[in-house]
Motif scaffolding. Structure first.
Motif, mmCIF file in Angstrom:
data_model
loop_
_atom_site.group_PDB
_atom_site.id
_atom_site.type_symbol
_atom_site.label_atom_id
_atom_site.label_comp_id
_atom_site.label_asym_id
_atom_site.label_seq_id
_atom_site.Cartn_x
_atom_site.Cartn_y
_atom_site.Cartn_z
ATOM 1 N N MET A 100 0.890 -0.950 0.100
ATOM 2 C CA MET A 100 -0.057 0.168 -0.141
ATOM 3 C C MET A 100 1.124 0.788 -0.068
ATOM 4 O O MET A 100 1.829 1.308 0.837
ATOM 5 N N GLU A 101 0.359 1.909 -1.273
ATOM 6 C CA GLU A 101 0.985 3.300 -0.535
ATOM 7 C C GLU A 101 1.028 4.317 -0.489
ATOM 8 O O GLU A 101 -0.078 4.580 0.149
ATOM 9 N N LYS A 102 2.424 5.718 0.686
ATOM 10 C CA LYS A 102 1.943 6.147 1.903
ATOM 11 C C LYS A 102 1.320 7.128 1.229
ATOM 12 O O LYS A 102 1.529 7.759 0.141
ATOM 13 N N PRO A 103 0.324 7.817 2.239
ATOM 14 C CA PRO A 103 -0.728 8.996 1.608
ATOM 15 C C PRO A 103 0.578 10.629 1.475
ATOM 16 O O PRO A 103 1.792 10.323 2.318
ATOM 17 N N LYS A 104 0.984 10.750 0.256
ATOM 18 C CA LYS A 104 1.412 12.107 -0.028
ATOM 19 C C LYS A 104 1.695 13.704 1.751
ATOM 20 O O LYS A 104 -0.163 13.397 1.378
ATOM 21 N N SER A 105 2.462 13.716 1.812
ATOM 22 C CA SER A 105 2.303 14.805 2.662
ATOM 23 C C SER A 105 1.378 16.267 1.549
ATOM 24 O O SER A 105 1.884 16.199 1.113
ATOM 25 N N LYS A 106 0.559 17.002 2.494
ATOM 26 C CA LYS A 106 0.255 18.021 1.682
ATOM 27 C C LYS A 106 0.820 19.500 1.951
ATOM 28 O O LYS A 106 0.719 20.159 1.218
ATOM 29 N N ASP A 107 1.793 19.370 2.831
ATOM 30 C CA ASP A 107 2.974 20.338 2.936
ATOM 31 C C ASP A 107 3.812 20.095 2.039
ATOM 32 O O ASP A 107 4.874 19.371 1.346
ATOM 33 N N PRO A 108 3.413 22.109 0.953
ATOM 34 C CA PRO A 108 4.628 22.129 0.118
ATOM 35 C C PRO A 108 6.028 21.797 0.432
ATOM 36 O O PRO A 108 6.621 22.495 -0.352
ATOM 37 N N LEU A 109 6.697 22.580 1.727
ATOM 38 C CA LEU A 109 7.984 22.400 1.952
ATOM 39 C C LEU A 109 8.097 20.441 2.347
ATOM 40 O O LEU A 109 9.772 20.884 2.954
ATOM 41 N N TYR A 110 7.771 19.766 2.282
ATOM 42 C CA TYR A 110 7.841 18.473 2.892
ATOM 43 C C TYR A 110 9.058 17.905 1.551
ATOM 44 O O TYR A 110 8.626 17.795 0.877
ATOM 45 N N GLY A 111 10.082 17.537 2.480
ATOM 46 C CA GLY A 111 11.173 17.072 1.620
ATOM 47 C C GLY A 111 12.144 17.862 1.289
ATOM 48 O O GLY A 111 13.124 17.442 0.478
ATOM 49 N N LYS A 112 11.970 19.347 0.955
ATOM 50 C CA LYS A 112 12.763 20.473 1.205
ATOM 51 C C LYS A 112 13.615 21.071 1.611
ATOM 52 O O LYS A 112 12.848 20.881 2.906
ATOM 53 N N THR A 113 14.675 20.474 1.875
ATOM 54 C CA THR A 113 16.050 21.226 2.520
ATOM 55 C C THR A 113 15.774 22.542 1.679
ATOM 56 O O THR A 113 15.487 23.302 0.618
ATOM 57 N N LEU A 114 16.402 23.649 3.294
ATOM 58 C CA LEU A 114 16.521 24.965 2.715
ATOM 59 C C LEU A 114 17.315 24.868 2.231
ATOM 60 O O LEU A 114 17.594 26.177 1.301
ATOM 61 N N GLN A 115 18.776 24.356 1.638
ATOM 62 C CA GLN A 115 19.420 24.889 0.442
ATOM 63 C C GLN A 115 18.565 24.310 -0.583
ATOM 64 O O GLN A 115 18.639 25.681 -1.323
ATOM 65 N N ILE A 116 17.757 23.407 -0.416
ATOM 66 C CA ILE A 116 17.891 22.935 -2.260
ATOM 67 C C ILE A 116 16.369 24.638 -2.583
ATOM 68 O O ILE A 116 16.230 25.000 -3.768
ATOM 69 N N ILE A 117 15.549 24.615 -1.306
ATOM 70 C CA ILE A 117 14.730 26.373 -1.568
ATOM 71 C C ILE A 117 15.255 26.966 -2.144
ATOM 72 O O ILE A 117 14.725 28.081 -3.102
ATOM 73 N N LEU A 118 16.245 27.184 -1.226
ATOM 74 C CA LEU A 118 16.520 28.705 -1.368
ATOM 75 C C LEU A 118 17.481 28.870 -3.131
ATOM 76 O O LEU A 118 18.318 29.493 -4.046
ATOM 77 N N GLU A 119 18.436 27.828 -3.477
ATOM 78 C CA GLU A 119 18.745 27.353 -5.245
ATOM 79 C C GLU A 119 17.855 27.412 -6.377
ATOM 80 O O GLU A 119 18.041 28.075 -6.665
#
Length: 74
Positions: free
Chosen positions: A1-20
């Motif tokens: 069974m597949e895990k439900p994806k988070s609705k948080d748009p920042l989920y799985g994003k590091t600050l470095q990825i966001i900034l880049e």
């Protein structure tokens, strides 16, 4: 069974990825106009910006808000 994806748009994003992604999209000049913090306007770099944002919650929140508002354009 597949895990439900988070609705948080920042989920799985590091600050470095966001900034880049924001720097790639806007560049430091525009980023410094949108979020008025010195690390984006005076001799900016990813490294110095990450150092500042990791220590300063209010600035990090502004960057995260801009990312959320911009993420549909990436």
């Amino acid at each position: 069974m597949e895990k439900p994806k988070s609705k948080d748009p920042l989920y799985g994003k590091t600050l470095q990825i966001i900034l880049e992604q924001l720097v790639d999209y806007y560049g430091f000049d525009t980023l410094g106009e949108l979020i008025k913090i010195k690390c984006f306007t005076d001799n900016p770099s990813i490294k110095s910006s990450l150092t500042f944002l990791r220590k300063t919650d209010w600035a990090r929140k502004k960057v995260e808000e801009l990312y959320i508002n911009t993420s549909t354009k990436f």
